[in-house]
Design a protein around this motif. Structure first.
Motif, PDB file in Angstrom:
ATOM      1  N   ALA A   1      56.779  -2.279  16.951  1.00 28.27           N
ATOM      2  CA  ALA A   1      57.211  -3.447  16.197  1.00 28.27           C
ATOM      3  C   ALA A   1      57.571  -4.538  17.197  1.00 28.27           C
ATOM      4  CB  ALA A   1      58.409  -3.091  15.322  1.00 28.27           C
ATOM      5  N   SER A   2      57.597  -5.773  16.759  1.00 31.18           N
ATOM      6  CA  SER A   2      57.868  -6.894  17.659  1.00 31.18           C
ATOM      7  C   SER A   2      59.228  -6.745  18.337  1.00 31.18           C
ATOM      8  CB  SER A   2      57.825  -8.212  16.866  1.00 31.18           C
ATOM      9  OG  SER A   2      58.093  -9.306  17.712  1.00 31.18           O
ATOM     10  N   GLY A   3      59.237  -6.877  19.661  1.00 34.57           N
ATOM     11  CA  GLY A   3      60.477  -6.811  20.419  1.00 34.57           C
ATOM     12  C   GLY A   3      61.083  -5.423  20.523  1.00 34.57           C
ATOM     13  N   GLU A   4      60.336  -4.381  20.159  1.00 32.11           N
ATOM     14  CA  GLU A   4      60.853  -3.015  20.193  1.00 32.11           C
ATOM     15  C   GLU A   4      60.021  -2.145  21.138  1.00 32.11           C
ATOM     16  OE1 GLU A   4      63.589  -2.071  18.797  1.00 32.11           O
ATOM     17  OE2 GLU A   4      63.939  -3.938  17.687  1.00 32.11           O
ATOM     18  N   ALA A   5      60.590  -0.998  21.534  1.00 29.12           N
ATOM     19  CA  ALA A   5      59.882  -0.068  22.409  1.00 29.12           C
ATOM     20  C   ALA A   5      59.810   1.331  21.816  1.00 29.12           C
ATOM     21  CB  ALA A   5      60.556  -0.018  23.778  1.00 29.12           C
TER      22      ALA A   5
ATOM     23  N   TYR B   1      70.623  -6.992  24.137  1.00 33.22           N
ATOM     24  CA  TYR B   1      71.430  -6.030  24.876  1.00 33.22           C
ATOM     25  C   TYR B   1      70.539  -4.953  25.497  1.00 33.22           C
ATOM     26  CZ  TYR B   1      74.753  -2.310  25.886  1.00 33.22           C
ATOM     27  OH  TYR B   1      75.477  -1.328  26.511  1.00 33.22           O
ATOM     28  N   GLN B   2      69.527  -4.513  24.743  1.00 36.87           N
ATOM     29  CA  GLN B   2      68.644  -3.452  25.230  1.00 36.87           C
ATOM     30  C   GLN B   2      67.597  -3.970  26.217  1.00 36.87           C
ATOM     31  OE1 GLN B   2      66.644  -1.391  22.066  1.00 36.87           O
ATOM     32  NE2 GLN B   2      66.076   0.356  23.363  1.00 36.87           N
ATOM     33  N   PHE B   3      67.105  -5.195  25.955  1.00 39.49           N
ATOM     34  CA  PHE B   3      66.060  -5.758  26.807  1.00 39.49           C
ATOM     35  C   PHE B   3      66.466  -7.171  27.240  1.00 39.49           C
ATOM     36  CE2 PHE B   3      63.810  -3.141  23.540  1.00 39.49           C
ATOM     37  CZ  PHE B   3      63.566  -2.032  24.359  1.00 39.49           C
ATOM     38  N   PRO B   4      67.124  -7.289  28.367  1.00 45.62           N
ATOM     39  CA  PRO B   4      67.575  -8.611  28.838  1.00 45.62           C
ATOM     40  C   PRO B   4      66.417  -9.551  29.181  1.00 45.62           C
ATOM     41  CG  PRO B   4      68.761  -6.841  29.953  1.00 45.62           C
ATOM     42  CD  PRO B   4      67.643  -6.200  29.225  1.00 45.62           C
ATOM     43  N   SER B   5      65.214  -8.990  29.453  1.00 41.99           N
ATOM     44  CA  SER B   5      64.064  -9.824  29.769  1.00 41.99           C
ATOM     45  C   SER B   5      62.790  -9.057  29.445  1.00 41.99           C
ATOM     46  CB  SER B   5      64.070 -10.228  31.253  1.00 41.99           C
ATOM     47  OG  SER B   5      63.747  -9.108  32.066  1.00 41.99           O
ATOM     48  N   ASN B   6      61.668  -9.738  29.621  1.00 44.79           N
ATOM     49  CA  ASN B   6      60.382  -9.093  29.360  1.00 44.79           C
ATOM     50  C   ASN B   6      60.073  -7.968  30.354  1.00 44.79           C
ATOM     51  OD1 ASN B   6      59.338 -10.453  27.035  1.00 44.79           O
ATOM     52  ND2 ASN B   6      58.947 -12.262  28.296  1.00 44.79           N
ATOM     53  N   TRP B   7      60.719  -8.006  31.507  1.00 49.58           N
ATOM     54  CA  TRP B   7      60.536  -6.909  32.465  1.00 49.58           C
ATOM     55  C   TRP B   7      61.003  -5.580  31.866  1.00 49.58           C
ATOM     56  CZ3 TRP B   7      57.540  -7.745  36.426  1.00 49.58           C
ATOM     57  CH2 TRP B   7      57.469  -9.025  37.000  1.00 49.58           C
ATOM     58  N   GLU B   8      62.184  -5.604  31.285  1.00 53.12           N
ATOM     59  CA  GLU B   8      62.726  -4.371  30.697  1.00 53.12           C
ATOM     60  C   GLU B   8      61.901  -3.922  29.493  1.00 53.12           C
ATOM     61  OE1 GLU B   8      65.874  -6.053  33.190  1.00 53.12           O
ATOM     62  OE2 GLU B   8      64.627  -6.925  31.606  1.00 53.12           O
ATOM     63  N   LEU B   9      61.475  -4.898  28.671  1.00 54.69           N
ATOM     64  CA  LEU B   9      60.688  -4.542  27.480  1.00 54.69           C
ATOM     65  C   LEU B   9      59.348  -3.916  27.872  1.00 54.69           C
ATOM     66  CD1 LEU B   9      60.219  -4.566  24.435  1.00 54.69           C
ATOM     67  CD2 LEU B   9      59.355  -6.914  24.664  1.00 54.69           C
ATOM     68  N   SER B  10      58.640  -4.521  28.795  1.00 57.72           N
ATOM     69  CA  SER B  10      57.332  -3.986  29.185  1.00 57.72           C
ATOM     70  C   SER B  10      57.453  -2.630  29.864  1.00 57.72           C
ATOM     71  CB  SER B  10      56.618  -4.978  30.108  1.00 57.72           C
ATOM     72  OG  SER B  10      57.362  -5.217  31.296  1.00 57.72           O
ATOM     73  N   SER B  11      58.479  -2.444  30.677  1.00 58.06           N
ATOM     74  CA  SER B  11      58.686  -1.155  31.340  1.00 58.06           C
ATOM     75  C   SER B  11      59.044  -0.069  30.338  1.00 58.06           C
ATOM     76  CB  SER B  11      59.793  -1.269  32.391  1.00 58.06           C
ATOM     77  OG  SER B  11      59.460  -2.211  33.381  1.00 58.06           O
ATOM     78  N   ALA B  12      59.902  -0.413  29.371  1.00 60.02           N
ATOM     79  CA  ALA B  12      60.307   0.562  28.362  1.00 60.02           C
ATOM     80  C   ALA B  12      59.124   0.998  27.504  1.00 60.02           C
ATOM     81  CB  ALA B  12      61.408  -0.033  27.480  1.00 60.02           C
ATOM     82  N   ARG B  13      58.240   0.060  27.183  1.00 63.63           N
ATOM     83  CA  ARG B  13      57.074   0.409  26.378  1.00 63.63           C
ATOM     84  C   ARG B  13      56.127   1.328  27.138  1.00 63.63           C
ATOM     85  NH1 ARG B  13      55.554  -5.232  23.108  1.00 63.63           N
ATOM     86  NH2 ARG B  13      57.146  -4.951  21.475  1.00 63.63           N
ATOM     87  N   ALA B  14      55.887   1.049  28.402  1.00 66.58           N
ATOM     88  CA  ALA B  14      55.035   1.928  29.205  1.00 66.58           C
ATOM     89  C   ALA B  14      55.640   3.325  29.312  1.00 66.58           C
ATOM     90  CB  ALA B  14      54.832   1.332  30.599  1.00 66.58           C
ATOM     91  N   SER B  15      56.940   3.390  29.514  1.00 64.36           N
ATOM     92  CA  SER B  15      57.619   4.693  29.623  1.00 64.36           C
ATOM     93  C   SER B  15      57.577   5.449  28.302  1.00 64.36           C
ATOM     94  CB  SER B  15      59.072   4.484  30.062  1.00 64.36           C
ATOM     95  OG  SER B  15      59.137   3.847  31.324  1.00 64.36           O
ATOM     96  N   ALA B  16      57.698   4.738  27.184  1.00 64.49           N
ATOM     97  CA  ALA B  16      57.668   5.391  25.877  1.00 64.49           C
ATOM     98  C   ALA B  16      56.316   6.049  25.627  1.00 64.49           C
ATOM     99  CB  ALA B  16      57.973   4.367  24.783  1.00 64.49           C
TER     100      ALA B  16
ATOM    101  N   ASN C   1      54.678 -14.790  27.219  1.00 68.72           N
ATOM    102  CA  ASN C   1      55.677 -15.504  28.034  1.00 68.72           C
ATOM    103  C   ASN C   1      56.885 -15.983  27.248  1.00 68.72           C
ATOM    104  OD1 ASN C   1      54.481 -17.544  26.566  1.00 68.72           O
ATOM    105  ND2 ASN C   1      54.235 -18.943  28.310  1.00 68.72           N
ATOM    106  N   ARG C   2      56.989 -15.582  26.016  1.00 67.14           N
ATOM    107  CA  ARG C   2      58.185 -15.953  25.257  1.00 67.14           C
ATOM    108  C   ARG C   2      59.371 -15.118  25.731  1.00 67.14           C
ATOM    109  NH1 ARG C   2      56.451 -15.238  19.153  1.00 67.14           N
ATOM    110  NH2 ARG C   2      55.918 -13.223  20.083  1.00 67.14           N
ATOM    111  N   PRO C   3      60.473 -15.745  26.033  1.00 65.18           N
ATOM    112  CA  PRO C   3      61.613 -14.989  26.589  1.00 65.18           C
ATOM    113  C   PRO C   3      62.263 -14.089  25.542  1.00 65.18           C
ATOM    114  CG  PRO C   3      62.243 -17.266  26.217  1.00 65.18           C
ATOM    115  CD  PRO C   3      60.770 -17.188  25.946  1.00 65.18           C
ATOM    116  N   ILE C   4      62.833 -13.004  26.002  1.00 59.25           N
ATOM    117  CA  ILE C   4      63.611 -12.107  25.169  1.00 59.25           C
ATOM    118  C   ILE C   4      64.927 -11.852  25.884  1.00 59.25           C
ATOM    119  CG2 ILE C   4      62.566 -10.038  26.186  1.00 59.25           C
ATOM    120  CD1 ILE C   4      62.916  -8.631  23.510  1.00 59.25           C
TER     121      ILE C   4
END
Length: 240
Positions: A129-133, A171-186, A165-168
């Motif tokens: 879902a959008s913005g989720e991992a 609390y769980q994902f302070p930036s797109n770095w954390e979101l993209s890494s979390a999705r790959a790990s999931a 490139n839209r910023p996020i």
């Protein structure tokens, strides 16, 4: 009585060293005659060697220019490990592409063969879902299929997370770095858990918005950039 003098021995006209030299030459000649008598000249093999220079196929298929006594009708050509693994990747790609067509997933999942290996590009809506991992249950069948195929080959797998490139800033994902890494790990957690695959075969990387495949200027392009790529590595490829 006077002793009779012994008559002097007649002198030879040839010097003494010539006698020794002639004996040596004679011995050498005898030696080579013996060697020649013990050797055998195989005319058939000699002709085979001569003909081989004019018959290229002999050099290509036989390890020796001299034919075997009972050669097989067709020489066996062994497939090396690299060719065998390339064949495995091609079969894996064909099976995934067939699965995508049969399940009408070709619009949101693309499978291609590149120098890196077999690359699966999954758009965001295929997994999250959008913005989720958290992986959506609707993606389980496809990931199960991928995990099943991976269990049949030993190749390493790299999973890359990408965003637009839209910023996020949550609390769980302070930036797109954390979101993209979390999705790959999931994705890796799911694949290793579903088929009990060795985690050492996998690597997770989050690139954030640093590697877009389209300009972030339209809704359609933003959607293309929000993706996860699963790279089933070609062993011969060396990443820079």
């Amino acid at each position: 009585m006077r002793r009779r003098r012994k008559p002097p021995e007649p002198r030879s006209n040839a010097p003494r060293w010539m006698v020794t030299f002639s004996d040596l030459i004679t011995l050498i000649l005898v030696f080579f005659i013996l060697l020649f008598s013990m050797s055998q000249i195989d005319i058939v093999k000699f002709r085979a060697i001569a003909d081989s220079f004019q018959q290229k196929q002999i050099l290509e298929f036989y390890p020796s220019v001299i034919p075997f006594e009972t050669p097989s009708s067709e020489p066996e050509i062994e497939m090396d490990d690299g060719a065998e693994r390339d064949k495995d990747l091609q079969e894996l790609l064909s099976e995934i592409q067939s699965y995508l067509r049969e399940n009408k997933l070709s619009e949101i999942v693309v499978a291609t063969r590149t120098e890196r290996g077999v690359v699966l590009v999954l758009q965001e809506q295929a997994l999250f879902a959008s913005g989720e991992a958290a992986i959506l249950e609707t993606s389980y069948p496809f990931l199960n299929k991928v995990g099943e195929l991976l269990s049949q080959i030993p190749n390493f797998v790299k999973v890359e997370g990408h965003t637009d490139n839209r910023p996020i800033s949550t609390y769980q994902f302070p930036s797109n770095w954390e979101l993209s890494s979390a999705r790959a790990s999931a994705v890796i957690r799911y694949l290793t858990g579903a088929e009990n695959l060795d985690p050492k075969r996998f690597i997770a990387v989050g690139y954030g918005d640093t590697r877009p495949i389209a300009p972030n200027d339209t809704a359609e392009n933003l959607q293309k950039n929000r993706r996860v790529e699963i790279i089933i590595s070609d062993p011969t490829y060396e990443e820079e």
